[in-house]
Scaffold this motif. Sequence first.
Motif, PDB file in Angstrom:
ATOM      1  N   TRP A   3       0.826  -1.198   0.000  1.00  0.00           N
ATOM      2  CA  TRP A   3       0.000   0.000   0.000  1.00  0.00           C
ATOM      3  C   TRP A   3       0.866   1.255   0.000  1.00  0.00           C
ATOM      4  CZ3 TRP A   3      -5.049  -0.189  -0.797  1.00  0.00           C
ATOM      5  CH2 TRP A   3      -5.796   0.973  -0.629  1.00  0.00           C
ATOM      6  N   LYS A  35      -0.664  -5.368  -7.245  1.00  0.00           N
ATOM      7  CA  LYS A  35      -2.019  -5.800  -6.929  1.00  0.00           C
ATOM      8  C   LYS A  35      -2.093  -7.295  -6.663  1.00  0.00           C
ATOM      9  CE  LYS A  35      -4.325  -2.056  -9.324  1.00  0.00           C
ATOM     10  NZ  LYS A  35      -5.268  -1.669 -10.380  1.00  0.00           N
ATOM     11  N   PHE A  76     -12.374  -2.589   2.131  1.00  0.00           N
ATOM     12  CA  PHE A  76     -11.689  -1.345   1.809  1.00  0.00           C
ATOM     13  C   PHE A  76     -10.593  -1.592   0.790  1.00  0.00           C
ATOM     14  CE2 PHE A  76      -8.168   1.591   2.569  1.00  0.00           C
ATOM     15  CZ  PHE A  76      -8.801   2.787   2.266  1.00  0.00           C
ATOM     16  N   SER A 122     -11.912  -2.431  -2.683  1.00  0.00           N
ATOM     17  CA  SER A 122     -12.501  -1.292  -3.389  1.00  0.00           C
ATOM     18  C   SER A 122     -11.435  -0.395  -3.998  1.00  0.00           C
ATOM     19  CB  SER A 122     -13.384  -0.481  -2.442  1.00  0.00           C
ATOM     20  OG  SER A 122     -12.604   0.229  -1.504  1.00  0.00           O
ATOM     21  N   CYS A 123     -10.212  -0.521  -3.520  1.00  0.00           N
ATOM     22  CA  CYS A 123      -9.127   0.338  -4.000  1.00  0.00           C
ATOM     23  C   CYS A 123      -8.265  -0.317  -5.073  1.00  0.00           C
ATOM     24  CB  CYS A 123      -8.243   0.748  -2.829  1.00  0.00           C
ATOM     25  SG  CYS A 123      -9.093   1.772  -1.634  1.00  0.00           S
TER      26      CYS A 123
END
Length: 69
Positions: free
Chosen positions: A28, A35, A64, A67-68
Amino acid sequence: MDKLIEDVKKISQKEHLNCNLEAISEEWKSKQPRKSFIKTAVEGMKMIKGTVEFGVASTTLIQFVQSCI
């Protein structure tokens, strides 16, 4: 993001979980997060079964992150 990870860490100290959380956290922070690493860590977290509290915290984090990506 950091707060979600800390919430999940507080609930469970399982080594496998902490490895997945660390992978998500490090990716992150990267300029180009991989990914596939994040997805693998999320899948690993889904496989861990625990208390209702752990389930709620980890579900929030998983939703969360998904969704990113």
